[in-house]
Design an enzyme around this catalytic site. Sequence first.
Site, PDB file in Angstrom:
ATOM      1  CG  HIS A 165      51.058 -11.086  -3.960  1.00 11.02           C
ATOM      2  ND1 HIS A 165      50.964 -11.504  -2.654  1.00 11.02           N
ATOM      3  CD2 HIS A 165      52.192 -11.636  -4.444  1.00 11.02           C
ATOM      4  CE1 HIS A 165      52.008 -12.254  -2.358  1.00 11.02           C
ATOM      5  NE2 HIS A 165      52.766 -12.359  -3.430  1.00 11.02           N
TER       6      HIS A 165
ATOM      7  CG  HIS B  29      55.393  -3.640   0.583  1.00 13.26           C
ATOM      8  ND1 HIS B  29      55.701  -4.933   0.911  1.00 13.26           N
ATOM      9  CD2 HIS B  29      54.728  -3.146   1.653  1.00 13.26           C
ATOM     10  CE1 HIS B  29      55.247  -5.221   2.108  1.00 13.26           C
ATOM     11  NE2 HIS B  29      54.649  -4.147   2.593  1.00 13.26           N
TER      12      HIS B  29
ATOM     13  CD  GLU C 120      51.876  -1.130   5.595  1.00 12.68           C
ATOM     14  OE1 GLU C 120      52.700  -1.933   6.090  1.00 12.68           O
ATOM     15  OE2 GLU C 120      51.608  -1.105   4.387  1.00 12.68           O
TER      16      GLU C 120
ATOM     17  CG  HIS D  19      57.709  -2.554   5.094  1.00 10.78           C
ATOM     18  ND1 HIS D  19      57.365  -1.319   4.608  1.00 10.78           N
ATOM     19  CD2 HIS D  19      56.547  -3.249   5.178  1.00 10.78           C
ATOM     20  CE1 HIS D  19      56.068  -1.255   4.383  1.00 10.78           C
ATOM     21  NE2 HIS D  19      55.544  -2.420   4.713  1.00 10.78           N
TER      22      HIS D  19
END
Length: 516
Positions: free
Chosen positions: A327, A370, A376, A406
């Site tokens: 990623h 993560h 966020e 999360h």
Amino acid sequence: MPAPMKEREPATDPTKIFHYTDLQRKKPTRENDPYTYMHGWNNRHQSEVIPGTLPVAQNNPQEVRFGLYTEGITYSAFAAPRAHNYSTYMYRVRPAAAHNGYKKIESKAHIQNCFLSLNPEVETLPEQAEWGPFPLPEDSDKIDFVDGLHTLGGSGDPNLREGMALYVYAINASMEKRAFCNTDGDFLICAQQGNLDVQTEFGMIFLQPGEICVIQRGVRFRIALGPGVEKARGYITEVWGSMWELPDLGPLGGHSLANPRDFLYPVAHIDEDLSGDWAVVNKNNGKYNCLEQDHSPFDLVAWHGNVVPYKYDLTKFASQNATSIDHTDPSVNTVLTAKSRDPNTPLADFLWFGPRWDVASNTFRLPYFHRNSASEFLACLYGEGLGRSDDFQPGGGSFEGGHTPHGGFSEAYVDEMRIQESEPRKILENQMTIMVESSRTFLWTEYARVGCGTTNTRGTDPKVWDTLPDRFSNNPEAKALLKRVKEDKKLMEERSKVYFDDGALKELLNSKTNGC
């Protein structure tokens, strides 16, 4: 024989496209945008309603054409370095100073700008939080932008020129004979439902779902509902003591992400009727006050400078992604960033999550679990957004605080973990999700916690994790190897004693002597 070529037909629905280029437009705006714009990020633009109005080779002539008045607006310190020096000269029908004074006004808005721990009206949300669609006004209430602005959360205080705030706006009326001026910070407005006609001192901007508009501190504007729109909703991110900038591209080079040429700036425009009573509502240190005047604030016949509102169509974002394995970090989706006083950590990033190709090989392609250091806030503009549950709907939002664990829990997480040949695929189609990411800890208003009526602060239902069980503890290979690891560790401990234990070293020497 090769397969016959398939002609590409122009797409017509901007919410269903993979990229703006699917529309096959020859203009830089969507078909229903009625206005003309200038191009180019951070340029010193100039514009005039009547050609020949702008003074030549000077800013403040003894006599401006048509009897106009020279007025300046500064955004930076006078002596700021040239690369960071922002100001605009305006040539207007009446000076902004011609007004009848300031007074307090009542409003139905919920404005909170003090996000310091000593303020008892704001609190943390320690768990994950999710909001259903924020409520739109009732038909019986006439709510324009002034009354329909509601603070959700933030950090810092505009009085300190330090921090940021998140808002939602929900309106069912246009601003009539009144303008808005935010003297605290810069508004980044993101439309979610309903087109907006945004009139600024410098010209007109048409804002649609999937587009953003930035209006700088001190600039006056008026928001009206677009043609045929009865209600509108969207999100605003305000920064204090900073400004929205394009992120540096590093090894990506000179092009990609949000390209500078795709930012559009308005052209000079004046009201047809420049007379009549007007109110200019100011937000100053998070409080409303109002000044009244007998002339339109939208009377700039000409202007030049670099303090000018602008807009950007998020469907034009040139996304980047991993093309071999693994990623890329979500920072590669940053549209705009606002710096903090720490040169290594931004105050806020505004990110895009829209349609793109997913091609990484031998890789778990879904977002891995993560605990990012950033706060966020996610919101879906349209379609089925990038949320953690079915409750994540357009017009709502979700929040994860810094270092909050999360990640996803769908069946896809089970399927993706199997060894398989992964084919290139398009992901996140027919939707658009935005994220505001900050290095700050957010405090949340009463409106966000309770007042809006759509809050869910329970976090994720623990039962959803049943799809991702512990597959390690009873794995026979893992158990056998763990036993071997313990045996090897014990053996290594015995063998390493000779380096630190004089008795063990003496035994080793004796064994060597006896063995001779």
